[in-house]
Design an enzyme around this catalytic site. Structure first.
Site, short mmCIF file in Angstrom:
data_model
loop_
_atom_site.label_atom_id
_atom_site.label_comp_id
_atom_site.label_asym_id
_atom_site.label_seq_id
_atom_site.Cartn_x
_atom_site.Cartn_y
_atom_site.Cartn_z
N LYS A 192 -14.37 -44.76 -7.17
CA LYS A 192 -12.93 -44.87 -7.48
C LYS A 192 -12.60 -46.25 -8.00
O LYS A 192 -11.89 -46.41 -9.01
CB LYS A 192 -12.10 -44.57 -6.23
CG LYS A 192 -10.60 -44.66 -6.48
CD LYS A 192 -9.82 -45.03 -5.24
CE LYS A 192 -9.91 -46.52 -4.94
NZ LYS A 192 -8.99 -46.95 -3.85
N CYS B 215 10.13 -30.89 -2.32
CA CYS B 215 9.15 -30.85 -3.42
C CYS B 215 9.50 -29.75 -4.41
O CYS B 215 9.75 -28.60 -4.03
CB CYS B 215 7.75 -30.63 -2.85
SG CYS B 215 6.47 -30.58 -4.11
#
Length: 304
Positions: free
Chosen positions: A212, A292
């Site tokens: 990452k 959401c």
């Protein structure tokens, strides 16, 4: 030579070029009834295979000189998550304010923009090393303290471990990070003239640098999209939205799964987008599903 033999020689010569030619004067043995039937079946099978092959259309990417009516464009392989485009559009809408911690305190905001390019790249890498298992606010605070003393490869190598530990505390696993930062800085000085490597393979070979961090360093420090940077937020959200063909068990497994279908032009954007979404809405514990926009499209929300 009898009449039957003459007929057999004629039949043998009438076959295609792939048939074995007999020697001059060699007589063909007459076929038995079962052998003749087998020959006919073999001949018919070959004809059917040839006809089937003629009907088969092969899709390939033709050059300009080869393009014609019978060529088909090359198509990408098939699987992609259901409703992912609408889910992505909804996340963009929810993230339009750019007010998550990552938007002000991420790796692209932790370096000194007035420093020479080589120093800026080193500071980007260092901020990424500090950020592992650490909130953005804590990483940013540690970077501010380091920069106040002049954050370069040489300055870090001249700082004793105890002082470096006090400067970066309380980042996660700060004792290990003191060791990794010192080791990596020494390698950069010896092998890269104080700069950072420009490839993922060389970056992940440095102590304390994972995939990452390497992909983010390539994007932020070098401006190159080498892959999708997947942290715990991206890993969690990708699995909740079923953006992986099967459940993945690690961020690196998630990265591989996402890169198999997500269009490459979205790779740069997706990390910051999902990290901020994970910091504000799709929380690790008690996600705010009622707020959401994807609550009706998210498979995980259906079970809450």
């Amino acid at each position: 030579m009898n009449a039957a033999s003459v007929r057999m020689v004629t039949r043998s010569r009438s076959r295609g070029s792939g048939s074995r030619q007999r020697a001059v004067g060699e007589e063909a043995a007459p076929l038995q009834r079962g052998e003749a039937a087998a020959e006919r079946r073999k001949s018919h099978s070959c004809v059917r295979r040839q006809q089937k092959a003629q009907r088969l259309n092969v899709a390939y990417e033709a050059s300009d000189g080869e393009k014609g009516e019978n060529t088909e464009p090359l198509r990408a392989p098939g699987w992609e998550p259901q409703d992912w485009r609408q889910q992505l559009a909804n996340i963009r809408t929810m993230r339009s304010g750019k007010d998550a911690p990552v938007d002000q305190l991420g790796a692209e905001h932790c370096y000194d923009p007035s420093a020479p390019p080589k120093v800026r790249r080193y500071q980007v890498l260092l901020s990424l090393m500090l950020s592992s298992q650490t909130k953005d606010q804590v990483t940013a605070g540690a970077m501010q303290r380091l920069r106040a003393r002049g954050l370069t490869v040489d300055s870090i190598l001249q700082t004793d471990d105890s002082t470096l530990g006090m400067l970066i505390y309380p980042v996660g696993f700060w004792r290990n990070k003191v060791k990794y930062i010192k080791q990596t800085s020494a390698i950069l000085q010896q092998r890269y003239d104080g700069d950072i490597p420009a490839s993922v393979a060389e970056l992940v070979a440095l102590p304390g640098v994972g995939p990452k961090m390497a992909h983010l360093a390539m994007a932020v420090a070098w401006g190159t999209v080498s892959g999708i940077a997947v942290d715990t937020h991206v890993h969690r959200i990708a699995n909740r939205l079923r953006w992986t063909k099967k459940t993945t068990k690690s961020p690196e497994e998630t990265r591989t799964a996402l890169e198999e279908w997500l269009p490459r032009e979205l790779w740069r954007e997706i990390n910051g987008l999902l990290v901020g979404f994970g910091q504000q809405t799709c929380l690790p514990v008690r996600p705010r599903c009622q707020a959401c926009l994807n609550r009706a499209l998210c498979p995980a929300a259906q079970g809450l």
